[in-house]
Motif scaffolding. Structure first.
Motif, PDB file in Angstrom:
ATOM      1  N   TYR A  89      -7.456   7.433   4.743  1.00  0.00           N
ATOM      2  CA  TYR A  89      -6.943   6.343   5.465  1.00  0.00           C
ATOM      3  C   TYR A  89      -6.903   5.065   4.596  1.00  0.00           C
ATOM      4  CZ  TYR A  89      -6.260   2.817   9.055  1.00  0.00           C
ATOM      5  OH  TYR A  89      -6.108   1.688   9.953  1.00  0.00           O
ATOM      6  N   TYR A  90      -6.105   4.088   4.312  1.00  0.00           N
ATOM      7  CA  TYR A  90      -5.901   3.319   3.329  1.00  0.00           C
ATOM      8  C   TYR A  90      -5.540   1.861   3.979  1.00  0.00           C
ATOM      9  CZ  TYR A  90      -7.067   6.360  -0.204  1.00  0.00           C
ATOM     10  OH  TYR A  90      -7.911   7.164  -0.955  1.00  0.00           O
ATOM     11  N   VAL A  91      -6.191   0.605   3.603  1.00  0.00           N
ATOM     12  CA  VAL A  91      -6.018  -0.526   3.927  1.00  0.00           C
ATOM     13  C   VAL A  91      -5.996  -1.375   2.838  1.00  0.00           C
ATOM     14  CG1 VAL A  91      -6.227  -2.584   5.565  1.00  0.00           C
ATOM     15  CG2 VAL A  91      -6.916  -0.206   6.247  1.00  0.00           C
ATOM     16  N   ARG A  92      -4.895  -2.180   2.691  1.00  0.00           N
ATOM     17  CA  ARG A  92      -4.809  -2.957   1.274  1.00  0.00           C
ATOM     18  C   ARG A  92      -5.297  -2.171   0.180  1.00  0.00           C
ATOM     19  NH1 ARG A  92      -7.338  -6.258   4.804  1.00  0.00           N
ATOM     20  NH2 ARG A  92      -6.209  -7.662   5.948  1.00  0.00           N
ATOM     21  N   GLY A  93      -4.735  -0.960  -0.166  1.00  0.00           N
ATOM     22  CA  GLY A  93      -5.081  -0.285  -1.250  1.00  0.00           C
ATOM     23  C   GLY A  93      -6.323   0.298  -1.449  1.00  0.00           C
ATOM     24  N   LYS A  94      -7.305  -0.082  -0.417  1.00  0.00           N
ATOM     25  CA  LYS A  94      -8.745   0.585  -0.312  1.00  0.00           C
ATOM     26  C   LYS A  94      -9.030   1.544   0.646  1.00  0.00           C
ATOM     27  CE  LYS A  94      -9.936  -2.148  -3.851  1.00  0.00           C
ATOM     28  NZ  LYS A  94     -10.140  -1.601  -5.133  1.00  0.00           N
ATOM     29  N   ARG A  95      -9.708   2.676   0.300  1.00  0.00           N
ATOM     30  CA  ARG A  95     -10.186   3.441   1.295  1.00  0.00           C
ATOM     31  C   ARG A  95     -10.666   2.874   2.608  1.00  0.00           C
ATOM     32  NH1 ARG A  95     -12.406   9.881   0.983  1.00  0.00           N
ATOM     33  NH2 ARG A  95     -11.624  10.648   3.110  1.00  0.00           N
ATOM     34  N   HIS A  96     -10.394   3.591   3.714  1.00  0.00           N
ATOM     35  CA  HIS A  96     -11.296   2.719   4.724  1.00  0.00           C
ATOM     36  C   HIS A  96     -11.617   3.979   5.874  1.00  0.00           C
ATOM     37  CE1 HIS A  96     -11.000  -1.866   4.971  1.00  0.00           C
ATOM     38  NE2 HIS A  96     -10.499  -1.440   3.698  1.00  0.00           N
ATOM     39  N   ALA A  97     -12.755   3.954   6.400  1.00  0.00           N
ATOM     40  CA  ALA A  97     -13.142   4.979   7.552  1.00  0.00           C
ATOM     41  C   ALA A  97     -12.300   4.687   9.027  1.00  0.00           C
ATOM     42  CB  ALA A  97     -14.536   4.960   7.780  1.00  0.00           C
ATOM     43  N   PRO A  98     -11.609   5.548   9.121  1.00  0.00           N
ATOM     44  CA  PRO A  98     -10.811   5.352  10.639  1.00  0.00           C
ATOM     45  C   PRO A  98     -11.943   5.496  11.573  1.00  0.00           C
ATOM     46  CG  PRO A  98     -10.320   7.584   9.805  1.00  0.00           C
ATOM     47  CD  PRO A  98     -11.259   6.949   8.702  1.00  0.00           C
ATOM     48  N   SER A  99     -11.536   5.386  12.937  1.00  0.00           N
ATOM     49  CA  SER A  99     -12.205   5.532  13.933  1.00  0.00           C
ATOM     50  C   SER A  99     -12.828   6.994  14.028  1.00  0.00           C
ATOM     51  CB  SER A  99     -11.606   5.246  15.293  1.00  0.00           C
ATOM     52  OG  SER A  99     -10.484   5.963  15.649  1.00  0.00           O
ATOM     53  N   ALA A 100     -13.965   7.097  14.840  1.00  0.00           N
ATOM     54  CA  ALA A 100     -14.346   8.256  15.116  1.00  0.00           C
ATOM     55  C   ALA A 100     -13.499   9.254  15.581  1.00  0.00           C
ATOM     56  CB  ALA A 100     -15.682   8.163  15.984  1.00  0.00           C
ATOM     57  N   ALA A 101     -12.634   8.790  16.702  1.00  0.00           N
ATOM     58  CA  ALA A 101     -11.605   9.792  17.294  1.00  0.00           C
ATOM     59  C   ALA A 101     -10.751  10.234  16.501  1.00  0.00           C
ATOM     60  CB  ALA A 101     -11.272   8.774  18.653  1.00  0.00           C
ATOM     61  N   ALA A 102     -10.364   9.135  15.357  1.00  0.00           N
ATOM     62  CA  ALA A 102      -9.270   9.773  14.253  1.00  0.00           C
ATOM     63  C   ALA A 102      -9.943  10.310  13.311  1.00  0.00           C
ATOM     64  CB  ALA A 102      -8.483   8.409  13.845  1.00  0.00           C
ATOM     65  N   SER A 103     -11.241  10.671  13.329  1.00  0.00           N
ATOM     66  CA  SER A 103     -11.863  11.525  12.322  1.00  0.00           C
ATOM     67  C   SER A 103     -12.294  12.718  12.676  1.00  0.00           C
ATOM     68  CB  SER A 103     -13.108  10.592  11.637  1.00  0.00           C
ATOM     69  OG  SER A 103     -12.612   9.278  11.331  1.00  0.00           O
ATOM     70  N   ASP A 104     -11.961  13.291  13.812  1.00  0.00           N
ATOM     71  CA  ASP A 104     -12.374  14.356  14.499  1.00  0.00           C
ATOM     72  C   ASP A 104     -11.454  15.494  14.087  1.00  0.00           C
ATOM     73  OD1 ASP A 104     -12.841  16.604  16.308  1.00  0.00           O
ATOM     74  OD2 ASP A 104     -13.622  15.067  17.866  1.00  0.00           O
ATOM     75  N   THR A 144       0.720  -1.310  -0.063  1.00  0.00           N
ATOM     76  CA  THR A 144       0.160   0.228  -0.023  1.00  0.00           C
ATOM     77  C   THR A 144       0.842   1.231   0.000  1.00  0.00           C
ATOM     78  OG1 THR A 144      -1.781  -1.087   1.196  1.00  0.00           O
ATOM     79  CG2 THR A 144      -2.022   1.196   1.183  1.00  0.00           C
ATOM     80  N   LEU A 145       2.096   1.368   0.742  1.00  0.00           N
ATOM     81  CA  LEU A 145       2.744   2.274   0.818  1.00  0.00           C
ATOM     82  C   LEU A 145       3.445   2.558  -0.694  1.00  0.00           C
ATOM     83  CD1 LEU A 145       5.825   2.899   3.390  1.00  0.00           C
ATOM     84  CD2 LEU A 145       5.997   3.685   0.790  1.00  0.00           C
ATOM     85  N   VAL A 146       3.704   1.544  -1.385  1.00  0.00           N
ATOM     86  CA  VAL A 146       4.307   1.755  -2.596  1.00  0.00           C
ATOM     87  C   VAL A 146       3.273   2.139  -3.843  1.00  0.00           C
ATOM     88  CG1 VAL A 146       5.068   0.301  -4.596  1.00  0.00           C
ATOM     89  CG2 VAL A 146       6.154  -0.015  -2.316  1.00  0.00           C
ATOM     90  N   TRP A 147       1.981   1.792  -3.568  1.00  0.00           N
ATOM     91  CA  TRP A 147       0.919   2.311  -4.428  1.00  0.00           C
ATOM     92  C   TRP A 147       0.539   3.763  -4.144  1.00  0.00           C
ATOM     93  CZ3 TRP A 147      -4.247   3.392  -2.439  1.00  0.00           C
ATOM     94  CH2 TRP A 147      -5.014   3.812  -3.801  1.00  0.00           C
ATOM     95  N   LEU A 148       0.456   4.182  -2.929  1.00  0.00           N
ATOM     96  CA  LEU A 148       0.376   5.522  -2.584  1.00  0.00           C
ATOM     97  C   LEU A 148       1.604   6.402  -3.172  1.00  0.00           C
ATOM     98  CD1 LEU A 148      -1.125   5.120   1.093  1.00  0.00           C
ATOM     99  CD2 LEU A 148      -2.357   5.995  -1.039  1.00  0.00           C
TER     100      LEU A 148
END
Length: 274
Positions: A241-256, A224-228
């Motif tokens: 925020y990405y996981v395995r090349g796909k965008r994911h929603a982080p936790s609510a606290a990390a989205s504040d 994922t680092l290489v892809w980004l």
């Protein structure tokens, strides 16, 4: 060594081992790799591997992120050496078993995992115009609840709480940098997965867990680092925020976004940018 238009300058911290080294080797045929690491022997070995993979113009710089003066020195050298930085991969990270306070007065985990990279990115801001900052976070961020400005060593230290807080800070930094610097500088944070590397080897239970299914190689973790680092700007969302090349929603606290703003301001004051 001056950069060339055909090979983007890619600075990778924590590049002497693990996913940092794996990403550097993978990117070597396509980029001018700048490795940053703490251990001289491992750094030299990583540089040799990058050169062998096609990184004929690669360079390596030793820097201990537990010392912010060293980070400032590194930034000064990079600033003087490279006219631009196309990719800054803030990948250096630690999991500290015991409460440790750095010479700068901060808890070691949050300094190495967040404050040092935050400082380096800000000091290289003018070189990053037109480039991107990629930060290695973790799924462990969901257990974090970082308090802006609380960078000291707590009276009751828990290694996984400190780590989770620092990984949450990585995502908040990514969001706020996108707001402040976009569209001139693209940003992204990512979770590499559970990686079978040297990370956390001081803990015998963690060493044992790495033998179990579910842990991946550094090469897989680095994908994922290489892809980004190489994706077209429109292929990912800045601040995401990405996981395995796909965008994911982080936790609510990390989205504040309010906390992201406060963390930036308190971090800037803590490291002397204010």
């Amino acid at each position: 060594m001056p950069s060339t238009p055909s090979r983007p300058v890619t600075v990778i911290t924590g590049a002497s081992a693990g996913i940092g080294r794996a990403a550097a080797v993978e990117l070597a045929p396509r980029a001018e790799i700048v490795l940053v690491g703490r251990d001289p022997e491992r750094l030299d070995d990583a540089l040799a591997a990058v050169v062998a993979a096609g990184g004929h113009d690669a360079a390596a710089y030793r820097c201990d992120f537990a010392d912010l003066a060293a980070v400032r020195d590194l930034a000064a050298v990079l600033h003087a050496t490279y006219e631009r930085v196309d990719v800054l991969a803030c990948n250096a990270g630690v999991l500290v078993p015991k409460a440790t306070t750095t010479t700068d007065g901060f808890e070691l985990t949050v300094q190495v995992n967040h404050l040092a990279g935050f400082l380096l990115a800000n000091l290289l801001r003018d070189r990053l115009t037109g480039g991107r900052v990629i930060t290695t976070s973790s799924g462990a961020h969901i257990g974090g609840r970082i308090e802006p400005g609380a960078f000291g060593t707590p009276a009751k230290y828990r290694r996984w709480k400190a780590y989770a807080d620092s990984k949450q800070a990585n995502i908040l930094f990514t969001r706020e940098a996108a707001r402040r610097w976009g569209p001139e500088v693209l940003t992204a944070a990512f979770h590499p997965g559970a990686v079978r590397s040297r990370f956390g080897d001081d803990n015998p239970f963690f060493r044992l867990a790495k033998r179990l299914p579910g842990f991946v190689s550094p090469e897989t973790g680095a994908k994922t680092l290489v892809w980004l680092a190489t994706a077209a700007p429109g292929d990912f969302t800045s601040g995401g925020y990405y996981v395995r090349g796909k965008r994911h929603a982080p936790s609510a606290a990390a989205s504040d976004d309010e906390v992201a703003h406060e963390l930036w301001e308190s971090g800037a004051k803590a490291v002397g940018l204010r």
